[in-house]
Scaffold this active site. Structure first.
Site, PDB file in Angstrom:
ATOM      1  N   CYS A 184       0.886  -1.186  -0.130  1.00 17.32           N
ATOM      2  CA  CYS A 184       0.121   0.119  -0.018  1.00 17.32           C
ATOM      3  C   CYS A 184       0.870   1.274   0.010  1.00 17.32           C
ATOM      4  O   CYS A 184       1.455   1.599  -1.067  1.00 17.32           O
ATOM      5  CB  CYS A 184      -1.124  -0.088   1.045  1.00 17.32           C
TER       6      CYS A 184
ATOM      7  N   HIS B 246      -3.019  -5.080   1.754  1.00 18.66           N
ATOM      8  CA  HIS B 246      -2.250  -5.130   3.142  1.00 18.66           C
ATOM      9  C   HIS B 246      -2.132  -6.662   3.393  1.00 18.66           C
ATOM     10  O   HIS B 246      -2.769  -7.147   4.591  1.00 18.66           O
ATOM     11  CB  HIS B 246      -3.136  -4.618   4.276  1.00 18.66           C
TER      12      HIS B 246
ATOM     13  N   GLU C 160      -0.412  -7.872   5.459  1.00 18.33           N
ATOM     14  CA  GLU C 160      -0.194  -7.918   6.969  1.00 18.33           C
ATOM     15  C   GLU C 160      -1.320  -7.820   7.895  1.00 18.33           C
ATOM     16  O   GLU C 160      -1.186  -8.009   9.204  1.00 18.33           O
ATOM     17  CB  GLU C 160       0.734  -6.854   7.529  1.00 18.33           C
TER      18      GLU C 160
END
Ligand code: GLN
Length: 207
Positions: free
Chosen positions: A95, A188, A190
């Site tokens: 991102c 994302h 994560e």
């Protein structure tokens, strides 16, 4: 996730002993660090240029690309990062991190690493869809579609010939791409429990 994923290796090291840095200036670096640790990588928070010599790969997290760019310039991270990229170190931007890696970001007010031959449009999905989720077929990733989370996400609008598209949305927007050992994702990984993208990134080191 019950799938067994073969352990990847990085520069001859296994995931278990590869040292992976996460740029910890701003954004969701803590989430990247915990995913990396969960899959057995030696993960460290990177804030100073000299730490770039001690890592085998680097992740630039999501957050705010203007702030990451400003702080990276202030802490003199960018020249050393460019040198490590020239030496072939794998780097992945998620991102805001993808924006930080791109060479062409129209109207961006702050310095960026500018190492990957892609153009990105910031906040490309407009206000109504500030955040959304999508299931993606990702090139080179086995198993079920990858469930991706997008938050004020950028879109990859142009890419050099040697940039490989890894995933697109149904409307054709490019949201994941790779150029050699550089990886950019608009979303994302994560923020979800699926660690296949982190494993894919770690496997770049051995190609
Ligand atoms: N829109 C942000 C930027 O331009 C990126 C958002 C994110 O990382 N979730 O930096």
């Amino acid at each position: 996730m019950s799938k067994i994923i073969p352990s990847s290796s990085l520069g001859g090291k296994t995931t278990a002993n590869a040292r992976v840095g996460v740029l910890g200036l701003q954004g969701d670096f803590a989430e990247h660090l915990s995913t990396l640790r969960r899959i057995g990588a030696d993960a460290i928070d990177v804030r100073r240029p000299e730490q770039l010599d001690d890592i085998d790969a680097l992740i630039i997290p999501g957050g705010e690309s203007t702030t990451i760019g400003k702080l990276a310039a202030r802490y003199e991270i960018i020249p050393k990062l460019r040198e490590r990229v020239r030496e072939g170190m794998p780097v992945w931007g998620t991102c805001a991190g993808a924006i930080f890696l791109a060479k062409d970001v129209p109207g961006h007010p702050h310095p960026l690493a500018a190492v990957m031959d892609i153009a990105v449009e910031r906040n490309a999905f407009g206000r109504q869809v500030d955040s959304f989720e999508a299931d993606l077929d990702v090139k080179g990733m086995s198993g079920e579609p990858y469930h991706a989370v997008f938050i004020r996400a950028p879109k990859i609008t142009k890419a050099a010939k040697d940039v490989e598209t890894l995933a697109t949305l149904d409307d054709g927007s490019v949201v994941a791409a790779r150029q050699g050992k550089l990886l950019a994702t608009s979303f994302h990984p994560e923020l979800t429990r699926d660690d296949r993208f982190h494993r894919l990134f770690l496997s770049l080191g051995k190609r």
